[in-house]
Structures are given as C-alpha cells and as structure tokens.
Design an enzyme around this catalytic site. Structure first.
Site, PDB file in Angstrom:
ATOM      1  N   SER A 167     113.178  31.666  53.163  1.00 63.07           N
ATOM      2  CA  SER A 167     112.245  30.845  52.373  1.00 63.07           C
ATOM      3  C   SER A 167     112.583  29.365  52.512  1.00 63.07           C
ATOM      4  CB  SER A 167     112.287  31.267  50.898  1.00 63.07           C
ATOM      5  OG  SER A 167     111.885  32.606  50.741  1.00 63.07           O
ATOM      6  N   ASP A 168     113.864  29.050  52.497  1.00 57.01           N
ATOM      7  CA  ASP A 168     114.294  27.668  52.719  1.00 57.01           C
ATOM      8  C   ASP A 168     113.925  27.207  54.126  1.00 57.01           C
ATOM      9  OD1 ASP A 168     115.385  26.982  50.266  1.00 57.01           O
ATOM     10  OD2 ASP A 168     117.404  27.630  50.777  1.00 57.01           O
TER      11      ASP A 168
END
Length: 395
Positions: A167-168
């Site tokens: 997600s990062d």
C-alpha cells in the site's frame, strides 16, 4: 530521462515509506529533493532493522539521490527559514497527521501566500476529509481495511498481508504521478495544487478485478491461496525441488500444459476442455496436475513449458532473484557512494529509455549532511550564522 526534472526543487517533510519513496522517484529523474527533518531526526524508518554499521537498510531503500537538512519547524525562526525555502521551491511533500501542517502555520493557504504556484502533496492514511481523516494509517492497517488481506492467504487460513508494504509502495507511485501532473498544470496555468493523497484511496482503487466483480456483479471474492478465482491452472504447484507458478491464461495454453505433462487427452476431456469446465472441476484437475509436477524439478518444467509458450516461473527467494540471469542482464543492481559506508548496492529505478537507465548519483544522505550547504547556497549564510543556528537548536 535522468534530467527530466532538472531545476525542480522538492522540500520533503515526509517520513517512513510512501512519501520518501515517492520523492525518491522524482530525485531519480533529476529533481533536487531536500529532506527536511527535525534536529536529531524525525523519521522512524532510520531506526528500523536491519542495519549496516548503524545505518538502516530500510531507510536506504527510499532515500537515494536526495540531500538532507535539519530544521526545527517548532520554532519561529525555523518556520521562517522554511518559508524562505518555499520561495525557491516547486513542491512540498508531507505526511503528518491531518491538520499538523496547519497547526505549524505552514498549511496550504499559508504556503500559497508565500508562493502562489506552490504544489503541496499531503499523504495520509485516510485523506484530509471523512470520519477517519484524523486516524493514523500504516501499511498493514490499510491492507486490512481496504480488503486486500481478505483476498490474500490460503482458502481455509487466516487473512494475510502481502509480504512487502504494497500500500505504501503503490501510494509512492501516485505521489510521483500526481506531482508530475500538478507540475504540468502549473506550467500551463501558473497555479498550484494541494494534492490530497490517501493510502486507503490508493489501495481501494488498486483492488482491480476484485472491486469490479463486486461493483458489477455483487460477487465477493474470497481468498484461495495462490490460485486464481477466475482462471485455472493459474497457481503454484510443488515440483521435485521448488514450487513453480503456472499462468495458463486460456484454453490453448492449457492444452500446451497438458501436452508437456504427457497427457494431451486432458485438453479434450469434457471436465477440462474450457476454462469454465476447469473452474467447475478445479480440485480434480489440480490433483492430476500435482501428481505429474512432482516428478521433475521446477527448472525442468520451466524450460519445457516456456518452450511451448506457457507463462511460468520458479518461486524464488530474494537471493535467487538477484542471481537470476534476466535480473542480472537488466542490470537491476546499481551502486552508489555513501558518505559513511562507501560503495553500496541498490535496486535501480526500473525506468529505461533509449537503452539508458537512471543513475544513482548519491546514496541516501546521513541526517543533516547538507544543512550548511543548503543554507549557504540559498541564503548566503556564513560560518558564524550557521554556528548560531546550531547553538539555538534551529538546525
């Protein structure tokens, strides 16, 4: 491509991964990225295991080609110096909790009064608005809330996060993309932008076919391990040594799999003739395939299947990845010079244009390594002024 962003200055107040990795992509393309941290450091990632001579390998993964300075934004003088830096900048990137920059007196409205066409990219877990806008958002939490974990893992096992902070990482790409778009708008219309980038928004938008299946068909996809919910065989199989991933995406490819495995009759079997048939008889087909795959090594199967046009590959550990001939041929490892560690290795930026890759001009900087250089080149500060700022805890 290496000088595509030459002349663009980015003030990077972000920490951990999504922000720093995004600004690193800009730095790779030639932007002058100034990492601005509190004296003593304000990025937790600097303290994350493992270390090389006290330097975090995690930090090293997201901060090459940048310069580092310290500046105490909790002081009037520190904020004043930052505002002067904004006058010379094109972009400010931050990932404080929602409202923090406003409380410091450095919110978008204030930055606009200093430089009307400034671009501010704010990265948070849940965005600048909504019932959760003040909640902290870290990658594993976002993976959970977004539904990604629910479709990851074994069928009868627990929901599992992806083994990297995906997600990062995906958010970092949107950091770079959105800033590039905002720079284009600025050049055309002479106005700035406040980019509101949410990790949850990014991850939900990245749910691809899982999201589409629900929105268009009310179908709730559930995890089924390494298999694919809509195609088979499209999964891993145990071999005599390592597992292999097979991605037979159509009926023709399945026929080739059946041929290589010595059972061409499977392709004409009514149970397996079409993908729909194979999905209906998934367990029976898998049992047949497994009984043959275990008879040879992954490398043997990979060679034979590849020769017949079937996408496949052994499941490699990270050491095998960097020993892989294709990875080596593509020169995915480059080196850079680190102030403390000397020559160190990095995974290069994957962009390749006209046969050339983007350079690694410098390794991630030690905290505050360029503070005096930046203040001198920007404001013409002499040694006496620099020492006074240090004594006062401003830098």
């Amino acid at each position: 491509m290496e000088n595509a962003l030459k002349g663009i200055k980015v003030l990077d107040l972000s920490r951990v991964l999504a922000g720093p990795l995004g600004t690193m992509l800009l730095a790779d393309m030639g932007a002058d990225v100034l990492r601005v941290e509190q004296p003593g450091g304000s990025d937790d990632i600097r303290h994350w295991y493992p270390f090389v001579e006290g330097e975090s390998t995690y930090y090293m993964a997201a901060n090459r080609n940048k310069r580092s300075m310290t500046l105490n934004l909790k002081t009037d003088q520190g904020r004043s110096l930052f505002e002067e830096l904004v006058k010379t900048a094109d972009v400010v990137v931050e990932n404080f909790k929602t409202g923090t920059l406003d409380r410091l007196g450095l919110g978008y409205e204030r930055l606009q009064t200093i430089k009307p066409d400034i671009i501010l990219c704010s990265i948070t877990g849940y965005g600048q608005t909504g019932p959760m806008h003040k909640h902290p958002g870290y990658d594993p939490v976002i993976q959970a809330v977004s539904g990604l974990m629910d479709v990851t893992g074994e069928k009868d096992g627990e929901a599992t996060r992806v083994g990297i902070p995906v997600s990062d990482i995906m958010s970092s790409h949107y950091v770079a993309i959105s800033i590039l778009g905002a720079l284009r708008v600025r050049d055309q219309e002479q106005k700035g932008q406040h980019i509101d980038l949410s990790l949850l928004d990014v991850q939900v938008s990245s749910m691809a076919n899982v999201a589409s299946s629900y929105l268009l068909k009310d179908h709730v996809t559930k995890r089924i391990g390494n298999a694919h919910g809509n195609i088979t065989p499209y999964e891993t199989f145990k071999c005599a040594d390592d597992p292999i991933m097979i991605a037979a995406g159509n009926d023709r490819m399945f026929a080739q799999v059946a041929h290589v495995l010595g059972h061409p009759e499977w392709a004409e079997d009514e149970r397996f003739k079409t993908n729909h048939d194979r999905i209906e008889n998934r367990d029976e087909l898998r049992s047949l395939l497994e009984s043959v795959f275990v008879q040879k090594t992954a490398a043997e199967w990979e060679e034979q299947l590849t020769d017949h046009g079937v996408p496949c590959g052994a499941v490699n550990d990270i050491q095998q990845v960097f020993d892989h001939p294709q990875v080596q041929h593509r020169e995915m490892v480059k080196t850079g010079q680190h102030e403390k560690l000397g020559e160190v290795a990095f995974v290069r930026n994957p962009i390749r244009t006209n046969g050339e890759t983007l350079p690694i001009d410098s390794a991630p900087p030690i905290l505050g390594a360029n503070t005096e250089e930046i203040l001198t080149e920007t404001f013409g500060f002499g040694e006496e002024r620099l020492q006074a700022l240090k004594k006062e805890g401003i830098i």
